[in-house]
Design a protein around this motif. Structure first.
Motif, PDB file in Angstrom:
ATOM      1  N   LYS A  41       0.846  -1.202   0.000  1.00 26.32           N
ATOM      2  CA  LYS A  41       0.000   0.000   0.000  1.00 26.32           C
ATOM      3  C   LYS A  41       0.876   1.244   0.000  1.00 26.32           C
ATOM      4  CE  LYS A  41      -4.256  -1.719   1.961  1.00 26.32           C
ATOM      5  NZ  LYS A  41      -4.736  -2.231   3.232  1.00 26.32           N
ATOM      6  N   ALA A  42       1.828   1.293   0.935  1.00 19.70           N
ATOM      7  CA  ALA A  42       2.628   2.512   1.093  1.00 19.70           C
ATOM      8  C   ALA A  42       3.538   2.727  -0.124  1.00 19.70           C
ATOM      9  CB  ALA A  42       3.449   2.437   2.378  1.00 19.70           C
ATOM     10  N   ASN A  43       4.327   1.714  -0.459  1.00 21.37           N
ATOM     11  CA  ASN A  43       5.228   1.891  -1.615  1.00 21.37           C
ATOM     12  C   ASN A  43       4.453   2.050  -2.913  1.00 21.37           C
ATOM     13  OD1 ASN A  43       8.316   1.619  -0.934  1.00 21.37           O
ATOM     14  ND2 ASN A  43       7.177   0.322   0.500  1.00 21.37           N
ATOM     15  N   ALA A  44       3.283   1.393  -2.987  1.00 19.07           N
ATOM     16  CA  ALA A  44       2.453   1.561  -4.185  1.00 19.07           C
ATOM     17  C   ALA A  44       1.995   3.016  -4.307  1.00 19.07           C
ATOM     18  CB  ALA A  44       1.257   0.622  -4.125  1.00 19.07           C
ATOM     19  N   ALA A  45       1.643   3.642  -3.159  1.00 19.87           N
ATOM     20  CA  ALA A  45       1.229   5.053  -3.188  1.00 19.87           C
ATOM     21  C   ALA A  45       2.403   5.942  -3.606  1.00 19.87           C
ATOM     22  CB  ALA A  45       0.701   5.474  -1.816  1.00 19.87           C
ATOM     23  N   THR A  57      -4.400   5.511   6.558  1.00 20.48           N
ATOM     24  CA  THR A  57      -5.743   5.624   5.977  1.00 20.48           C
ATOM     25  C   THR A  57      -5.621   6.131   4.537  1.00 20.48           C
ATOM     26  OG1 THR A  57      -5.933   7.922   6.658  1.00 20.48           O
ATOM     27  CG2 THR A  57      -6.690   6.254   8.249  1.00 20.48           C
ATOM     28  N   ALA A  58      -6.727   6.129   3.819  1.00 21.46           N
ATOM     29  CA  ALA A  58      -6.697   6.629   2.434  1.00 21.46           C
ATOM     30  C   ALA A  58      -6.211   8.078   2.406  1.00 21.46           C
ATOM     31  CB  ALA A  58      -8.082   6.501   1.817  1.00 21.46           C
ATOM     32  N   GLY A  59      -6.661   8.877   3.368  1.00 26.66           N
ATOM     33  CA  GLY A  59      -6.247  10.280   3.427  1.00 26.66           C
ATOM     34  C   GLY A  59      -4.764  10.401   3.710  1.00 26.66           C
ATOM     35  N   ILE A  96       1.091  11.089   2.143  1.00 27.09           N
ATOM     36  CA  ILE A  96       2.486  10.638   1.945  1.00 27.09           C
ATOM     37  C   ILE A  96       2.863  10.717   0.459  1.00 27.09           C
ATOM     38  CG2 ILE A  96       2.595   9.193   4.035  1.00 27.09           C
ATOM     39  CD1 ILE A  96       2.705   6.785   1.856  1.00 27.09           C
ATOM     40  N   ALA A  97       1.865  10.552  -0.401  1.00 31.23           N
ATOM     41  CA  ALA A  97       2.128  10.691  -1.841  1.00 31.23           C
ATOM     42  C   ALA A  97       2.545  12.132  -2.150  1.00 31.23           C
ATOM     43  CB  ALA A  97       0.880  10.306  -2.639  1.00 31.23           C
ATOM     44  N   ASP A  98       1.801  13.104  -1.593  1.00 32.62           N
ATOM     45  CA  ASP A  98       2.150  14.519  -1.808  1.00 32.62           C
ATOM     46  C   ASP A  98       3.533  14.818  -1.221  1.00 32.62           C
ATOM     47  OD1 ASP A  98      -0.268  14.911  -3.025  1.00 32.62           O
ATOM     48  OD2 ASP A  98      -1.228  15.840  -1.286  1.00 32.62           O
TER      49      ASP A  98
END
Ligand SMILES: Cc1cc2nc3c(=O)[nH]c(=O)nc-3n(C[C@H](O)[C@H](O)[C@H](O)COP(=O)(O)O)c2cc1C
Length: 191
Positions: A17-21, A161-163, A168-170
């Motif tokens: 999830k995290a690295n994918a984001a 969470t999704a938010g 973290i993407a930003d």
């Protein structure tokens, strides 16, 4: 030439999830190109001569390089060590002209960790700051002549969470933009 080469070392990216984001966020950065090393070498092994030649060319052709991975057992996943053993050993101990072509190249780490930032303090559960655990990469950079940028670290990576994943993407986009803007200059922390 690739402007910003992001090498991803994730042993189980299909469940990430995290690295994918972070990988999705990198697509928003002009000139950034992600290469999934575990997907390219599913056996987890790289041959120093055939694979090493391909990967050495990839590094030489990049203006700057990001090594992105989840922290596992307080270190990088085994696929990153396999890459170092084949590619960096080839470039810096076997074909020195390839290593010489890397002098002064900017390198940055982007890591995700399951635990909290507080755990990664001298009094915390993990005893050591994540920067301390990542010190072998500073030694690698010193040996290879890389200019190391400050690492991008995402804590509590399994609980976002999704938010928070959007945040973290930003944050990764901003960090990559800072890395690109620094372009080989060592970033000094303000006093
Ligand atoms: C085998 C294994 C070992 C791990 N070791 C650590 C660790 O030492 N420290 C830590 O903070 N998280 C640890 N984690 C958690 C991962 O860092 C976390 O699952 C990952 O960063 C989440 O990113 P992803 O969603 O891209 O997989 C470990 C996870 C696995 C599967």
């Amino acid at each position: 030439m690739t402007d910003t080469l992001i090498l991803l070392f994730h042993p189980d990216f299909s469940r990430s999830k995290a690295n994918a984001a972070l990988v999705a966020a990198a697509a928003r950065v002009p000139g950034a190109n992600v290469v999934d090393i575990a997907a390219r070498y599913p056996s987890g092994q790289l041959d120093m001569f055939e694979d090493g030649g391909v990967e050495a060319r990839r590094l030489i052709d990049a203006r700057r390089i990001v090594l992105q991975f989840p922290i596992q057992w307080y270190a990088a996943p085994a696929i990153l060590r396999a890459w170092q053993d084949a590619v960096l050993t080839r470039m810096f101990y076997v074909k020195a002209e390839e290593g010489a072509a890397m002098a002064g190249k900017s390198v940055m780490l982007a890591v995700t960790a399951g635990n909290t930032a507080d755990a990664y303090t001298p009094g915390g559960r993990n005893l050591f700051a994540i920067e301390t655990l990542l010190a072998p990469f500073d030694a690698m950079a010193n040996r290879c002549g890389f200019v190391m940028h400050r690492p991008h670290v995402v804590y509590e990576a399994d609980k976002l969470t999704a938010g928070q994943l959007a945040d973290i993407a930003d944050g990764y986009v901003r960090h990559l933009e800072g890395f690109i803007a620094a372009d080989g200059k060592v970033e000094l922390t303000e006093a």
